[in-house]
Design an enzyme around this catalytic site. Structure first.
Site, PDB file in Angstrom:
ATOM      1  N   HIS A 252       0.807  -1.227   0.000  1.00 22.67           N
ATOM      2  CA  HIS A 252       0.000   0.000   0.000  1.00 22.67           C
ATOM      3  C   HIS A 252       0.837   1.272   0.000  1.00 22.67           C
ATOM      4  O   HIS A 252       0.463   2.261  -0.617  1.00 22.67           O
ATOM      5  CB  HIS A 252      -0.964  -0.003   1.187  1.00 22.67           C
ATOM      6  CG  HIS A 252      -0.295   0.035   2.530  1.00 22.67           C
ATOM      7  ND1 HIS A 252       0.299  -1.066   3.093  1.00 22.67           N
ATOM      8  CD2 HIS A 252      -0.144   1.039   3.430  1.00 22.67           C
ATOM      9  CE1 HIS A 252       0.793  -0.747   4.275  1.00 22.67           C
ATOM     10  NE2 HIS A 252       0.549   0.536   4.503  1.00 22.67           N
ATOM     11  N   ASP A 253       1.973   1.279   0.680  1.00 25.74           N
ATOM     12  CA  ASP A 253       2.774   2.502   0.789  1.00 25.74           C
ATOM     13  C   ASP A 253       4.105   2.421   0.037  1.00 25.74           C
ATOM     14  O   ASP A 253       5.029   3.170   0.340  1.00 25.74           O
ATOM     15  CB  ASP A 253       3.057   2.819   2.263  1.00 25.74           C
ATOM     16  CG  ASP A 253       1.976   3.684   2.895  1.00 25.74           C
ATOM     17  OD1 ASP A 253       1.182   4.285   2.143  1.00 25.74           O
ATOM     18  OD2 ASP A 253       1.913   3.755   4.134  1.00 25.74           O
ATOM     19  N   LYS A 256       6.213   5.504  -1.238  1.00 26.97           N
ATOM     20  CA  LYS A 256       7.017   6.408  -0.411  1.00 26.97           C
ATOM     21  C   LYS A 256       8.480   6.448  -0.838  1.00 26.97           C
ATOM     22  O   LYS A 256       9.210   7.352  -0.445  1.00 26.97           O
ATOM     23  CB  LYS A 256       6.910   6.021   1.061  1.00 26.97           C
ATOM     24  CG  LYS A 256       5.572   6.406   1.685  1.00 26.97           C
ATOM     25  CD  LYS A 256       5.528   6.114   3.181  1.00 26.97           C
ATOM     26  CE  LYS A 256       4.223   6.581   3.798  1.00 26.97           C
ATOM     27  NZ  LYS A 256       4.172   6.280   5.253  1.00 26.97           N
ATOM     28  N   HIS A 307      -5.967   4.193  -1.024  1.00 25.41           N
ATOM     29  CA  HIS A 307      -6.160   3.761   0.365  1.00 25.41           C
ATOM     30  C   HIS A 307      -6.225   4.930   1.355  1.00 25.41           C
ATOM     31  O   HIS A 307      -6.573   4.719   2.524  1.00 25.41           O
ATOM     32  CB  HIS A 307      -5.075   2.760   0.796  1.00 25.41           C
ATOM     33  CG  HIS A 307      -3.715   3.338   0.980  1.00 25.41           C
ATOM     34  ND1 HIS A 307      -2.857   3.607  -0.068  1.00 25.41           N
ATOM     35  CD2 HIS A 307      -3.039   3.703   2.115  1.00 25.41           C
ATOM     36  CE1 HIS A 307      -1.732   4.097   0.400  1.00 25.41           C
ATOM     37  NE2 HIS A 307      -1.812   4.170   1.716  1.00 25.41           N
ATOM     38  N   HIS A 308      -5.931   6.157   0.910  1.00 22.28           N
ATOM     39  CA  HIS A 308      -6.092   7.329   1.779  1.00 22.28           C
ATOM     40  C   HIS A 308      -7.360   8.121   1.468  1.00 22.28           C
ATOM     41  O   HIS A 308      -7.575   9.199   2.032  1.00 22.28           O
ATOM     42  CB  HIS A 308      -4.874   8.250   1.675  1.00 22.28           C
ATOM     43  CG  HIS A 308      -3.695   7.763   2.461  1.00 22.28           C
ATOM     44  ND1 HIS A 308      -3.679   7.732   3.842  1.00 22.28           N
ATOM     45  CD2 HIS A 308      -2.492   7.273   2.053  1.00 22.28           C
ATOM     46  CE1 HIS A 308      -2.506   7.250   4.258  1.00 22.28           C
ATOM     47  NE2 HIS A 308      -1.777   6.960   3.191  1.00 22.28           N
ATOM     48  N   ASP A 350      -4.768  -0.074   7.672  1.00 17.15           N
ATOM     49  CA  ASP A 350      -3.574   0.753   7.850  1.00 17.15           C
ATOM     50  C   ASP A 350      -3.744   1.735   9.013  1.00 17.15           C
ATOM     51  O   ASP A 350      -2.827   1.918   9.823  1.00 17.15           O
ATOM     52  CB  ASP A 350      -3.292   1.513   6.551  1.00 17.15           C
ATOM     53  CG  ASP A 350      -1.961   2.248   6.570  1.00 17.15           C
ATOM     54  OD1 ASP A 350      -1.002   1.749   7.195  1.00 17.15           O
ATOM     55  OD2 ASP A 350      -1.881   3.327   5.954  1.00 17.15           O
TER      56      ASP A 350
END
Length: 411
Positions: A252-253, A256, A307-308, A350
């Site tokens: 998901h991240d 970054k 997802h945010h 998350d």
């Protein structure tokens, strides 16, 4: 479980070949273990079973079924039990791993004291279960590499009575185990590749640890499973989607890696402009999966990008009207079903993990405080149906958190 009673060897071999081919459609090791255990139990009419995988010269408990103690189609906390057994002659599974040969026991409570191994009665004593017949099989690849051990428990006759494992079961179950071992090895490699990818992200952002992404992946899989049961989804769809979401949510991240260190590792509060840049990690992550070659790629894209987002709006990155390569700021937020289901689930997983875990800037919040926030945000930040599923499996969520807890740093 529907027991498949075979009348001849050809039917056993046909079933083994069919199942081996079907295993190739699964990607995550947990889904593979679940299917292997189910089919092995069907072939042998076994009430229960477990699989241990080899890791660091030990046997790690990795999956379990028990029709007597567990509801069908439900995940129990036992699946996420966290313990290991030495590879030596003192335990039944350790003995089979050590010798590399199958072991069949007609009565677990009648093992000769002359044997080097013994039956551990603790599970029966705490659960009220009665183990009788046991068949334990090494899981070896065609290169004779040991990947684990499968143990089948309590063969049943047509009346449901526990009986010794049949000669056909003893002949053909090891053959199936050898074929299945290749799928297990592939599943382990797939997860390891994802963990290595996230290790690169961890080098940039220490918060993106292997334990964190495994927790988020497992939380998402179990929340989805409960959501799908609530919605009446068919078993095939549930298995296939659960297989994908566990892996996709782990990524998901991953975006970054594209955020500058000055922002990613800034100890203080970000400025408005810095926060706009930080939001773009969703876009950078999605770009990795733009050229989708599989359903897993597509789900990974959706989770990374969305997802945010928030159920009632107000999340990010919102609607993007240009090519992902040219995005510099976020647009109008998505809301409700415009946000893909996998992203709505991963978003909750998350947030729960972030709040309930210790960070350099905060201590872990207690469950009461975290659950209160999630309840309050149902219908605002989170999809209410996803929140409902989360609370229904919260005992499993806690078991996952324990299994994948952060290890203290080495001195």
């Amino acid at each position: 479980m529907e027991c498949v009673l075979h009348t001849n060897g050809n039917e056993f071999v046909k079933k083994i070949l069919e199942t081996t081919e079907q295993l190739n459609s699964y990607k995550d090791v947990d889904t593979i273990l679940d299917r292997i255990l189910l089919e092995a139990r069907r072939m042998c009419c076994a009430d229960a079973g477990s699989i241990f995988l080899v890791e660091n010269d030990k046997l790690n408990f990795s999956y379990v079924h028990n029709d007597t103690l567990c509801e069908p189609d439900e995940t129990t906390t036992a699946v996420y039990s966290n313990f290991s057994i030495p590879i030596n002659d003192t335990s039944i599974v350790g003995y089979v791993a050590h010798t590399g040969t199958p072991l069949v026991i007609d009565d677990a409570y009648d093992i000769s004291p002359k044997r080097p191994y013994s039956f551990n009665q603790s599970f029966d004593e705490t659960s009220g279960y009665r183990t009788t017949s046991i068949m334990t099989i090494p899981l070896k690849t065609f290169r004779n590499k040991l990947v684990g051990v499968m143990q089948l428990i309590n063969a049943k006759d047509s009346t449901g009575k526990s009986v010794p494992f049949s000669q056909d079961s003893q002949t053909y179950a090891p053959l199936f185990a050898n074929s299945a071992s290749v799928a297990i090895e592939r599943g382990i490699m797939t997860r390891e590749l994802i963990l290595r990818m996230m290790k690169m992200a961890e080098l940039r952002d220490p918060l993106e640890t292997g334990a964190h992404v495994q927790r988020v992946g497992a939380y998402s899989a179990e929340i989805y499973h409960r959501w799908a049961l609530n919605k009446g989804e068919n078993a095939k769809t549930i298995k296939q989607t659960k297989d994908m979401i566990r892996l996709a949510a782990m990524l998901h991240d991953v975006g970054k890696v594209g955020i500058p260190d000055a922002i990613l590792k800034k100890p203080g509060k970000l400025t408005e402009d810095e926060y706009e840049v930080m939001k773009l990690h969703t876009v950078f992550g999605a770009k990795l999966f733009l050229n989708s070659t599989s359903d897993l790629d597509r789900m990974s894209y959706e989770i990374a990008l969305f997802h945010h987002e928030k159920w009632a709006g107000g999340g990010y990155p919102g609607r993007i009207d240009c090519d992902l390569d040219n995005v510099t700021r976020c647009g109008q937020p998505h809301e409700r079903e415009d946000i893909p289901l996998a992203a709505r689930i991963t978003g909750l997983a998350d947030v729960f993990d972030a709040l309930s875990s210790r960070r350099s800037y905060k201590e872990a919040w207690d469950d009461g405080r975290v659950l209160s926030i999630i309840r309050e945000e149902s219908g605002r930040h989170f999809d209410p149906d996803v929140v409902e599923a989360f609370f229904q499996v919260f005992d499993v969520i806690k078991a996952i958190r324990t299994k994948f807890s952060e290890k203290p740093p080495k001195n």
